[in-house]
Design an enzyme around this catalytic site. Sequence first.
Site, PDB file in Angstrom:
ATOM      1  N   SER A  14      24.818  -8.638 -36.526  1.00 54.10           N
ATOM      2  CA  SER A  14      25.660  -8.496 -37.646  1.00 54.10           C
ATOM      3  C   SER A  14      25.255 -10.351 -37.505  1.00 54.10           C
ATOM      4  O   SER A  14      26.170 -11.306 -37.592  1.00 54.10           O
ATOM      5  CB  SER A  14      26.698  -8.475 -37.021  1.00 54.10           C
ATOM      6  OG  SER A  14      26.468  -7.085 -37.380  1.00 54.10           O
ATOM      7  N   GLU A 140      12.677 -10.003 -45.825  1.00 56.91           N
ATOM      8  CA  GLU A 140      14.344 -10.144 -44.776  1.00 56.91           C
ATOM      9  C   GLU A 140      13.649  -8.463 -43.179  1.00 56.91           C
ATOM     10  O   GLU A 140      13.701  -7.846 -43.937  1.00 56.91           O
ATOM     11  CB  GLU A 140      16.042  -9.960 -44.261  1.00 56.91           C
ATOM     12  CG  GLU A 140      16.255  -9.696 -43.964  1.00 56.91           C
ATOM     13  CD  GLU A 140      18.064  -9.238 -44.125  1.00 56.91           C
ATOM     14  OE1 GLU A 140      18.712  -8.353 -43.381  1.00 56.91           O
ATOM     15  OE2 GLU A 140      18.153  -8.907 -45.698  1.00 56.91           O
ATOM     16  N   LYS A 187      25.829 -22.923 -25.262  1.00 57.66           N
ATOM     17  CA  LYS A 187      24.886 -22.728 -25.136  1.00 57.66           C
ATOM     18  C   LYS A 187      23.519 -22.394 -25.525  1.00 57.66           C
ATOM     19  O   LYS A 187      23.634 -21.550 -26.456  1.00 57.66           O
ATOM     20  CB  LYS A 187      24.771 -21.363 -24.662  1.00 57.66           C
ATOM     21  CG  LYS A 187      25.644 -21.910 -23.078  1.00 57.66           C
ATOM     22  CD  LYS A 187      25.865 -22.610 -22.045  1.00 57.66           C
ATOM     23  CE  LYS A 187      25.871 -22.935 -20.818  1.00 57.66           C
ATOM     24  NZ  LYS A 187      25.715 -24.056 -19.887  1.00 57.66           N
ATOM     25  N   THR A 188      22.011 -23.194 -25.651  1.00 53.79           N
ATOM     26  CA  THR A 188      20.579 -22.932 -26.266  1.00 53.79           C
ATOM     27  C   THR A 188      20.099 -21.963 -25.410  1.00 53.79           C
ATOM     28  O   THR A 188      18.843 -22.111 -26.192  1.00 53.79           O
ATOM     29  CB  THR A 188      20.287 -24.304 -26.928  1.00 53.79           C
ATOM     30  OG1 THR A 188      19.712 -24.869 -25.050  1.00 53.79           O
ATOM     31  CG2 THR A 188      21.308 -25.187 -27.220  1.00 53.79           C
ATOM     32  N   LYS A 223      17.243 -30.881 -27.972  1.00 45.63           N
ATOM     33  CA  LYS A 223      16.868 -29.575 -26.302  1.00 45.63           C
ATOM     34  C   LYS A 223      15.784 -28.116 -27.543  1.00 45.63           C
ATOM     35  O   LYS A 223      14.923 -27.405 -27.250  1.00 45.63           O
ATOM     36  CB  LYS A 223      17.238 -28.745 -25.760  1.00 45.63           C
ATOM     37  CG  LYS A 223      17.889 -28.495 -24.561  1.00 45.63           C
ATOM     38  CD  LYS A 223      18.547 -27.749 -23.882  1.00 45.63           C
ATOM     39  CE  LYS A 223      19.200 -28.162 -23.479  1.00 45.63           C
ATOM     40  NZ  LYS A 223      20.581 -27.842 -22.886  1.00 45.63           N
ATOM     41  N   CYS A 381      34.916   6.405 -58.920  1.00 45.94           N
ATOM     42  CA  CYS A 381      34.560   7.544 -58.139  1.00 45.94           C
ATOM     43  C   CYS A 381      35.705   9.122 -57.515  1.00 45.94           C
ATOM     44  O   CYS A 381      35.944   9.544 -58.655  1.00 45.94           O
ATOM     45  CB  CYS A 381      33.255   7.091 -56.799  1.00 45.94           C
ATOM     46  SG  CYS A 381      31.753   8.857 -56.940  1.00 45.94           S
ATOM     47  N   GLN A 385      38.368  11.436 -59.176  1.00 50.71           N
ATOM     48  CA  GLN A 385      38.470  12.865 -59.233  1.00 50.71           C
ATOM     49  C   GLN A 385      39.875  12.759 -58.671  1.00 50.71           C
ATOM     50  O   GLN A 385      40.464  14.430 -59.046  1.00 50.71           O
ATOM     51  CB  GLN A 385      37.499  13.002 -58.342  1.00 50.71           C
ATOM     52  CG  GLN A 385      35.860  13.065 -59.436  1.00 50.71           C
ATOM     53  CD  GLN A 385      35.066  12.950 -57.990  1.00 50.71           C
ATOM     54  OE1 GLN A 385      34.993  14.174 -57.353  1.00 50.71           O
ATOM     55  NE2 GLN A 385      33.797  13.240 -58.094  1.00 50.71           N
ATOM     56  N   GLU A 405      35.274  20.485 -54.033  1.00 47.49           N
ATOM     57  CA  GLU A 405      34.468  19.835 -52.933  1.00 47.49           C
ATOM     58  C   GLU A 405      35.273  20.005 -52.069  1.00 47.49           C
ATOM     59  O   GLU A 405      34.701  20.631 -50.572  1.00 47.49           O
ATOM     60  CB  GLU A 405      33.828  18.354 -53.179  1.00 47.49           C
ATOM     61  CG  GLU A 405      33.462  17.617 -52.174  1.00 47.49           C
ATOM     62  CD  GLU A 405      33.332  16.241 -52.656  1.00 47.49           C
ATOM     63  OE1 GLU A 405      33.058  15.440 -51.322  1.00 47.49           O
ATOM     64  OE2 GLU A 405      33.598  16.134 -53.522  1.00 47.49           O
ATOM     65  N   ARG A 462      28.383  14.221 -56.829  1.00 43.73           N
ATOM     66  CA  ARG A 462      27.284  15.464 -57.187  1.00 43.73           C
ATOM     67  C   ARG A 462      28.584  16.674 -57.994  1.00 43.73           C
ATOM     68  O   ARG A 462      28.347  17.102 -58.742  1.00 43.73           O
ATOM     69  CB  ARG A 462      27.642  15.744 -55.659  1.00 43.73           C
ATOM     70  CG  ARG A 462      26.583  15.510 -54.697  1.00 43.73           C
ATOM     71  CD  ARG A 462      26.594  16.085 -53.789  1.00 43.73           C
ATOM     72  NE  ARG A 462      25.408  16.039 -53.291  1.00 43.73           N
ATOM     73  CZ  ARG A 462      24.241  15.872 -52.887  1.00 43.73           C
ATOM     74  NH1 ARG A 462      23.317  16.424 -53.380  1.00 43.73           N
ATOM     75  NH2 ARG A 462      23.341  15.379 -52.086  1.00 43.73           N
ATOM     76  N   HIS A 507      30.389   3.359 -60.315  1.00 37.13           N
ATOM     77  CA  HIS A 507      31.060   2.240 -59.461  1.00 37.13           C
ATOM     78  C   HIS A 507      30.601   0.610 -59.971  1.00 37.13           C
ATOM     79  O   HIS A 507      29.325   0.501 -59.918  1.00 37.13           O
ATOM     80  CB  HIS A 507      30.169   2.653 -58.042  1.00 37.13           C
ATOM     81  CG  HIS A 507      30.057   3.518 -57.399  1.00 37.13           C
ATOM     82  ND1 HIS A 507      30.930   3.312 -56.595  1.00 37.13           N
ATOM     83  CD2 HIS A 507      29.460   4.737 -57.399  1.00 37.13           C
ATOM     84  CE1 HIS A 507      31.332   4.474 -55.480  1.00 37.13           C
ATOM     85  NE2 HIS A 507      30.327   5.642 -56.331  1.00 37.13           N
ATOM     86  N   GLU A 509      31.173  -2.075 -59.379  1.00 40.69           N
ATOM     87  CA  GLU A 509      31.308  -2.972 -57.954  1.00 40.69           C
ATOM     88  C   GLU A 509      29.958  -3.435 -57.611  1.00 40.69           C
ATOM     89  O   GLU A 509      29.641  -4.732 -57.665  1.00 40.69           O
ATOM     90  CB  GLU A 509      32.249  -1.955 -56.645  1.00 40.69           C
ATOM     91  CG  GLU A 509      31.419  -1.824 -56.320  1.00 40.69           C
ATOM     92  CD  GLU A 509      32.024  -0.325 -56.364  1.00 40.69           C
ATOM     93  OE1 GLU A 509      31.548   0.588 -55.731  1.00 40.69           O
ATOM     94  OE2 GLU A 509      32.206   0.237 -57.526  1.00 40.69           O
TER      95      GLU A 509
END
Length: 553
Positions: A14, A140, A187-188, A223, A381, A385, A405, A462, A507, A509
Amino acid sequence: MTKQIFVTGGVVSSLGKGLTSASIGMLLEQRGLRVKMQKLDPYINVDPGTMSPYQHGEVYVLDDGSETDLDLGHYERFTHSPLTRDSNYTTGQIYLAVIEKERRGEFLGKTVQVIPHITNEIKAVIRKLADDRTDVVITEIGGTVGDIESQPFLEAIRQFALDAGPENCLYIHLTLVPYLKAAGELKTKPTQHSVGQLRQIGIQPDVLICRTERPISREDREKIALFCNVPLEAVIEERDKDFSIYEVPLSLVENRLDHLIVKQLGLSAEPLDLTDWHELMHRLRNPKHEISIAVVGKYAEHFDAYKSIYEALDHAGISHETQVRIGRVQSERIEEEGPERLLGGFDGVLVPGGFGERGIEGKIQAIHFARTRQIPFFGICLGMQCAAIEFGRNVVGLERANSTEFHKDTPHPVICLLDEQRNITDKGGTMRLGSQPADLDTMSRSFACYGTERIHERHRHRYEFNNLYRGQFAAHGMRVVGSSPDGKLAEILELRDHPWFVAVQFHPEFKSKPTARQPLFAGFVGAALVRHLSRGDAPTGESIALEAHAAEP
C-alpha cells in the site's frame, strides 16, 4: 523498440505503486510519448470480480468488460492509455493459460515448470502491449518484494532485460523510508534490505522512489545511493500528500524523474508542459464553495470500496470550483439510528452499488429521506434498484416490493434477474459487464447533462428494473428516461418534481477524469451546490445561475 518500465514495491504494501505508475505515465504523455499501462497481480484469483471489497477494494470495470484491479482506475484517470483485458493479469490467469496449453499438448510431453513455462507466459503478456504505436509500456508488479507469490513475476522481468536488451528496460523500485519518532530520525535500513532482496533476484533498480513522512536529507540520500548502488540523482523523494493525490506528478517533476527516465531510456521527447495540471491544482486549492455529500454504502468504512466514486465527486467539484466534503455513512447505522440523525446536514445523498441483502433497508431509508426532503439524490447500480424498491413501496403502493436478489418470493419484484443470467451458475466474469449503449429521453435531466441522445457507460450487474412496472411508476412521477437501444432494459430512472433525483443502472464513476468530469456527477454536485447556497446567504441570482450550470452538458 518499445521501451519497458517495471515498477516494483518494497518494505510494506500500500505504498502507492499504482498512483506512482499512473503519474509516471502522465508525465511521459505530457512529453509527447505514447504510453501503455499494465498491472500484474500475484494473487491466484483469475480476476478480482469474486473478491470481497474488504479484501480488495472496488472492482474496476473496463469498456471490454474486464473486471480489473482498482489501480487501473488511476491509470485511466491520469493517462490516455488504452486499457483492455491485456492490461491486468493475475497469477490465476497465467497458470490457467499454461495449464490449458499443457492439456492441449502444446509442450510436447515436457515437464511443465515455473521456469521457463510460467515465466515465459508472463513475458508474453508483457510483450502483448508493445507495438510500433507505443513508445513506452509501464508494468506495475503487485505485492511486495520478498513475497512468495511475486517471485515468478520478478524472475520474468529479470529475464525480460536479457531478451529485450538492458538499454530498453528501466527498473523503478518504490520503497519506504520510515520516521521513528522516539529516535527522531529517518531510517534507511528497510530500503537497503528491500533493494538487497531485489539484487539477490538479479534485478538492480535504476531508480528508487522513497515514500516518506519527512524530508530526506542529502546525507540520507547519499547513504541510500551508496548502499543500494544507484546514482544520487536516482534517489527520488516522494513525500506523503495530505491535500490531493493529484499532487504526486508535480512532486515527481520537482525531483526531475521524467528527465531521468527520458535520459536513461534514450527517448526522444518534447519539453514538459504541465500548464493544465497546474490550473487543475489551483482550482483544487482555491475553491469558491464547499458542499457536503453523504455516500451511503454497506462498505462505507472501507475507503477503497468506493474509490472511483469519491474521485468522480472530486472531479465534479473541480468543474464547479467547489470542495466536496464526503461523509461516509454505513447503511446499517441508518437502520439503527435513523436517517434524520445521520443525513440531516448534507447537501446531497449518493447511494452506490454493492451485492447482498445486508444494509439494504438502511439504503432504502436514506433514499426515502432524500426523496421526501427534496435533497439531491444520485443512485448508482444497486442504488438505482433500492430507489425503485423505495418508490414502489411508498409511492406506487406495492406492498413488500423488493428485488428477487433479496426475496425470491416477493409479491412485487420491481427488480428481477436479467433474462440472460437465469441459467448461469459460475460467479466469475458472468455478469452484464463493460460498455453498453443507452438512449436518452431528450426531455430528461440526464439528456441535459450529457447533451447527446446516445451514451455508452460501463455496467456490472445481474439484476434489472422489471419492465412490468414501468407504467405504474411513470403514472406516479418516476420515469425511465434511459433505456437500452432495444428498449428492454431500463438504464436511468428520474423523478419528476424533485430538485435532482437520478438513478442509473450503470457505473458512471469509471469514466470520470480530473480533467474531464463525468456529466451526471457534475449535474449532481451542481444540484447539491444550489441546495447549499439556497440554505445560506447566496444571492438569488447566483443560485439561479448555478442551477442552470448544473444542467449544462
